[in-house]
Write a protein that holds these residues in place. Structure first.
Motif, short mmCIF file in Angstrom:
data_model
loop_
_atom_site.label_atom_id
_atom_site.label_comp_id
_atom_site.label_asym_id
_atom_site.label_seq_id
_atom_site.Cartn_x
_atom_site.Cartn_y
_atom_site.Cartn_z
N GLY A 1 14.09 33.07 26.69
CA GLY A 1 13.59 32.47 27.92
C GLY A 1 14.05 33.35 29.07
N ASN A 2 14.38 32.72 30.20
CA ASN A 2 15.00 33.52 31.27
C ASN A 2 16.31 34.11 30.77
OD1 ASN A 2 13.37 33.65 33.59
ND2 ASN A 2 13.64 31.45 33.84
N SER B 1 11.16 39.07 37.25
CA SER B 1 11.94 38.66 36.07
C SER B 1 11.08 37.76 35.19
CB SER B 1 13.19 37.91 36.51
OG SER B 1 12.83 36.68 37.11
N ASP B 2 9.93 37.36 35.73
CA ASP B 2 9.03 36.47 34.99
C ASP B 2 8.20 37.29 34.00
OD1 ASP B 2 6.71 34.84 34.22
OD2 ASP B 2 7.51 33.43 35.70
N PHE B 3 8.35 36.94 32.74
CA PHE B 3 7.72 37.71 31.67
C PHE B 3 6.21 37.80 31.81
CE2 PHE B 3 7.77 39.34 27.30
CZ PHE B 3 8.97 40.02 27.34
N ARG B 4 5.60 36.74 32.32
CA ARG B 4 4.13 36.74 32.48
C ARG B 4 3.69 37.82 33.45
NH1 ARG B 4 4.42 30.35 33.05
NH2 ARG B 4 6.27 31.13 34.07
N LEU C 1 4.12 41.26 31.76
CA LEU C 1 3.06 41.49 30.76
C LEU C 1 1.76 41.90 31.46
CD1 LEU C 1 3.66 38.50 28.31
CD2 LEU C 1 3.79 40.91 27.68
N ALA D 1 11.99 28.89 23.09
CA ALA D 1 12.12 28.99 24.57
C ALA D 1 10.88 29.66 25.18
CB ALA D 1 13.39 29.71 24.97
N GLY D 2 10.85 29.72 26.52
CA GLY D 2 9.64 30.10 27.25
C GLY D 2 8.86 31.27 26.68
N ILE D 3 9.53 32.37 26.44
CA ILE D 3 8.85 33.56 25.92
C ILE D 3 8.58 33.40 24.41
CG2 ILE D 3 9.01 36.06 25.60
CD1 ILE D 3 11.08 36.05 27.97
N ASN E 1 5.73 30.92 23.68
CA ASN E 1 4.41 31.11 24.30
C ASN E 1 3.77 32.48 24.16
OD1 ASN E 1 4.10 28.48 25.58
ND2 ASN E 1 5.91 29.07 26.72
N SER E 2 4.56 33.50 23.88
CA SER E 2 3.99 34.84 23.92
C SER E 2 3.80 35.44 22.53
CB SER E 2 4.88 35.76 24.77
OG SER E 2 4.35 37.06 24.77
N ARG F 1 0.57 28.32 20.71
CA ARG F 1 1.54 28.22 21.80
C ARG F 1 2.18 26.85 21.82
NH1 ARG F 1 -0.87 29.84 27.43
NH2 ARG F 1 1.00 28.71 27.99
P1 AMP Z 1 12.65 29.35 29.86
O1 AMP Z 1 13.91 29.88 30.48
O2 AMP Z 1 12.80 28.93 28.44
O3 AMP Z 1 11.97 28.30 30.71
O4 AMP Z 1 11.60 30.58 29.82
C1 AMP Z 1 11.13 31.19 30.99
C2 AMP Z 1 10.44 32.48 30.62
O5 AMP Z 1 9.35 32.21 29.73
C3 AMP Z 1 9.84 33.22 31.83
O6 AMP Z 1 10.14 34.60 31.74
C4 AMP Z 1 8.36 33.00 31.64
O7 AMP Z 1 7.60 34.07 32.16
C5 AMP Z 1 8.24 32.97 30.14
N1 AMP Z 1 6.96 32.38 29.74
C6 AMP Z 1 6.51 31.13 29.93
N2 AMP Z 1 5.23 31.00 29.49
C7 AMP Z 1 4.85 32.22 29.03
C8 AMP Z 1 3.66 32.77 28.44
N3 AMP Z 1 2.57 32.04 28.26
N4 AMP Z 1 3.67 34.08 28.09
C9 AMP Z 1 4.75 34.84 28.28
N5 AMP Z 1 5.91 34.39 28.82
C10 AMP Z 1 5.96 33.11 29.18
#
Ligand code: AMP
Length: 233
Positions: free
Chosen positions: A60-61, A132-135, A138, A180-182, A185-186, A212
């Motif tokens: 995630g983050n 820092s946001d993975f989206r 990408l 977690a987030g990445i 979802n990715s 996802r």
């Molecule tokens: P978390 O700390 O678990 O909430 O994760 C946050 C991270 O997950 C951030 O970097 C987001 O960009 C990433 N994230 C959330 N949704 C997606 C997605 N659909 N594709 C890629 N990264 C994602």
């Protein structure tokens, strides 16, 4: 959850007195998540966790991996603080500690600046210069932003080699879990991280990998090593 790590995994190779006097050691973080997803995957597979070697990737983050052998954490990548281990959104992960004394001595950085640099300005953000946001990163990489591409390559490499290390730590691996987030979802990230690790004995099902945010196996049915996405809780 990480309190079950053996001493050889949690003691830092610095003078032993620092552990005795100040508690300098690896503690690990994200324990609740690693515990939840490892037990959940065993339950989903209908297997006893006591017979499984699981590598959990909480991406995630903050990012950390754990080696879960027979239901117990035997190693994890974050350390004394959450700064250690793999590269993260804004944290460097593990680097040569001499970089710190170099920046202090040669360039006059303060401890506070170093702390800020390694925790808030490094990682995906520091390399890409985008976010820092993975989206966002990408997306920038898709538009041929070279530093965004480099940031992703480093991230994939750090996680991939950490997975390999934990297979070594446990004498093999039965299941790899992404969460977690990445991780949840990715699909691109999961695919890229696992590239080159097929020798462990898994094959990824491209179609299933597109899912996802729900619990699902993403390896093929005949895959000896299983790969799962398990949303954390
Ligand atoms: P978390 O700390 O678990 O909430 O994760 C946050 C991270 O997950 C951030 O970097 C987001 O960009 C990433 N994230 C959330 N949704 C997606 C997605 N659909 N594709 C890629 N990264 C994602």
């Amino acid at each position: 959850f990480h309190q079950t790590m053996p001493k050889h995994a949690y003691i830092c190779p610095v003078p032993y007195e620092l552990y005795e006097k100040y508690g300098v050691r690896k503690y690990g973080f994200h324990g609740t998540s690693h515990k939840y997803v490892s037990y959940k995957v065993a339950e989903t597979m209908g297997k006893d966790i006591k017979n499984l070697k699981i590598i959990t990737c909480h991406l995630g983050n903050g990012c950390s991996l754990a080696a879960v052998k027979n239901g117990k954490s035997v190693d994890t990548s974050m350390g004394f603080t959450p700064l250690a281990g793999v590269m993260m959104g804004t944290r460097s992960g593990s680097i040569d500690p001499s970089v710190i004394s170099f920046l202090i001595e040669q360039h006059g950085y303060t401890i506070e600046q170093i702390d800020e640099l390694l925790n808030k300005k490094s990682g995906i953000l520091g390399i890409s210069g985008v976010s820092s946001d993975f989206r966002d990163v990408l997306e920038a990489a898709e538009s041929e932003n070279e530093r965004a591409k480099l940031a992703l390559e480093i991230f994939y490499y750090k996680v991939r080699t950490q997975i390999a290390a934990y297979a070594g730590a446990m004498g093999g691996v039965d299941v790899i879990v992404f969460t977690a987030g990445i991780g949840e979802n990715s699909s691109i990230t999961r695919r890229e991280i696992l590239k080159g690790l097929e020798f462990f004995g898994f094959t990824i099902n491209t179609e299933k990998n597109e899912l996802r945010g729900k619990i699902q196996e993403i390896s093929n049915e005949d895959s000896r090593v299983k790969v799962y996405v398990v949303p954390t809780n």
